[in-house]
Design an enzyme around this catalytic site. Structure first.
Site, PDB file in Angstrom:
ATOM      1  N   SER A   1      -0.045   0.309 -10.250  1.00  0.00           N
ATOM      2  CA  SER A   1      -1.365  -0.326 -10.254  1.00  0.00           C
ATOM      3  C   SER A   1      -1.630  -0.872 -11.640  1.00  0.00           C
ATOM      4  CB  SER A   1      -2.461   0.678  -9.898  1.00  0.00           C
ATOM      5  OG  SER A   1      -3.748   0.106 -10.093  1.00  0.00           O
TER       6      SER A   1
ATOM      7  N   GLY B   1       3.249   3.738   5.650  1.00  0.00           N
ATOM      8  CA  GLY B   1       3.627   2.428   6.176  1.00  0.00           C
ATOM      9  C   GLY B   1       2.876   1.976   7.406  1.00  0.00           C
ATOM     10  N   THR B   2       1.686   2.528   7.668  1.00  0.00           N
ATOM     11  CA  THR B   2       0.959   2.142   8.874  1.00  0.00           C
ATOM     12  C   THR B   2      -0.293   1.331   8.593  1.00  0.00           C
ATOM     13  OG1 THR B   2      -0.228   4.261   8.906  1.00  0.00           O
ATOM     14  CG2 THR B   2       1.822   4.123  10.182  1.00  0.00           C
TER      15      THR B   2
ATOM     16  N   GLY C   1       1.626  -0.995   2.684  1.00  0.00           N
ATOM     17  CA  GLY C   1       2.756  -0.323   3.311  1.00  0.00           C
ATOM     18  C   GLY C   1       3.156  -0.961   4.631  1.00  0.00           C
TER      19      GLY C   1
ATOM     20  N   THR D   1       6.822   4.720   2.674  1.00  0.00           N
ATOM     21  CA  THR D   1       5.823   5.776   2.841  1.00  0.00           C
ATOM     22  C   THR D   1       4.435   5.152   2.946  1.00  0.00           C
ATOM     23  OG1 THR D   1       5.403   6.158   0.464  1.00  0.00           O
ATOM     24  CG2 THR D   1       7.263   7.339   1.465  1.00  0.00           C
TER      25      THR D   1
ATOM     26  N   GLY E   1      -2.299  -1.532   5.385  1.00  0.00           N
ATOM     27  CA  GLY E   1      -2.333  -2.156   4.076  1.00  0.00           C
ATOM     28  C   GLY E   1      -0.993  -2.661   3.579  1.00  0.00           C
TER      29      GLY E   1
ATOM     30  N   TYR F   1      -6.956   8.276 -11.782  1.00  0.00           N
ATOM     31  CA  TYR F   1      -6.104   7.404 -10.960  1.00  0.00           C
ATOM     32  C   TYR F   1      -5.148   6.615 -11.839  1.00  0.00           C
ATOM     33  CZ  TYR F   1      -4.906   3.399  -7.978  1.00  0.00           C
ATOM     34  OH  TYR F   1      -4.239   2.412  -7.281  1.00  0.00           O
TER      35      TYR F   1
END
Length: 244
Positions: free
Chosen positions: A132, A15-16, A20, A13, A18, A145
């Site tokens: 993270s 995935g386009t 991913g 997810t 960074g 976050y």
């Protein structure tokens, strides 16, 4: 070049870009058929990938994806739940809207995506959640976050316990500072962003940001049969930032 994923189908997810994208490319390089998701209107041409429009917070969309895969008789050998958001605000300035958007995207979306994909997980499937180190350190202005990422660490344990009977396992990779486009989306001007990046880098014992490819390598390790004895745990990849 090893080919641990030849003949396997994996889903990444977000995935386009960074982490991913680096992970999708790494899976592809090792023989996998890769399905990547991107937010509607934010899709980019990704050579060799099967591209699906899906917002990480869209529960109905996740259910539709799971139903589509099931109807086609397809199974997933690995899932990297990577898509998420990071917006920071102080305790004084944080809004309820920021809380809702962050948890809907990072925690709620992840949970219901896994629920939707459960029927199409192959025996021995691996799910990796993108956590993270903010869940492990007390960084000012990151409370919402960090809490959303801490939820993923808990989910890795509880969902592994539920999915083990069908042969699937869940783990977390928790990156430290990584050089990705995400840092450009924090709302800082260029000069402030440089200052913030320098301050962060000074706290990393290795003296540099990580690369998306380094995180991808950890995801692939957790997704491969070689890590079959690793269940419900977290691997921290932060250059020693939270460890030393």
């Amino acid at each position: 070049m090893t080919s641990r994923f030849t003949g396997k189908t994996v889903l990444v997810t977000g995935g386009t870009s960074g982490i991913g994208l680096a992970t999708a490319l790494a899976f592809q390089a090792e023989g996998a058929h890769v399905i990547v998701t991107a937010r509607p209107g934010k899709q980019h041409v990704a050579e060799g990938f099967e591209l699906v429009a899906l917002d990480a917070s869209d529960v109905a969309g996740a259910r539709a994806l799971g139903a589509q895969l099931a109807a086609a008789g397809r199974q997933l050998d690995a899932v990297f739940v990577n898509a998420g958001m990071a917006e920071f605000a102080s305790l004084a300035d944080a809004s309820e809207d920021l809380w809702d958007r962050t948890f809907d995207t990072n925690a709620k979306g992840a949970f219901f995506l896994i629920q939707a994909l459960r029927p199409v997980l192959a025996k021995g499937a691996s799910i990796v959640l993108n956590g993270s180190i903010n869940a492990r350190i007390g960084m000012p202005n990151s409370a919402i976050y960090a809490a959303s990422k801490a939820a993923l660490i808990s989910l890795a344990k509880t969902l592994s316990a539920e999915l083990l009977p069908q042969g699937a396992r869940v783990n977390v990779v928790s990156p430290g500072p990584v050089a990705t486009p995400l840092y450009g989306k924090l709302g800082f001007d260029d000069e402030t962003l440089k200052t913030v990046a320098a301050q962060i880098q000074s706290q990393i014992p290795l003296g540099r940001f990580g690369t998306p490819e380094e995180i991808a390598a950890t995801v692939l390790h957790l997704s491969a049969p070689e890590s079959a004895f690793i269940v419900g745990t977290e691997i921290i990849a932060d250059g020693g930032m939270s460890q030393l």
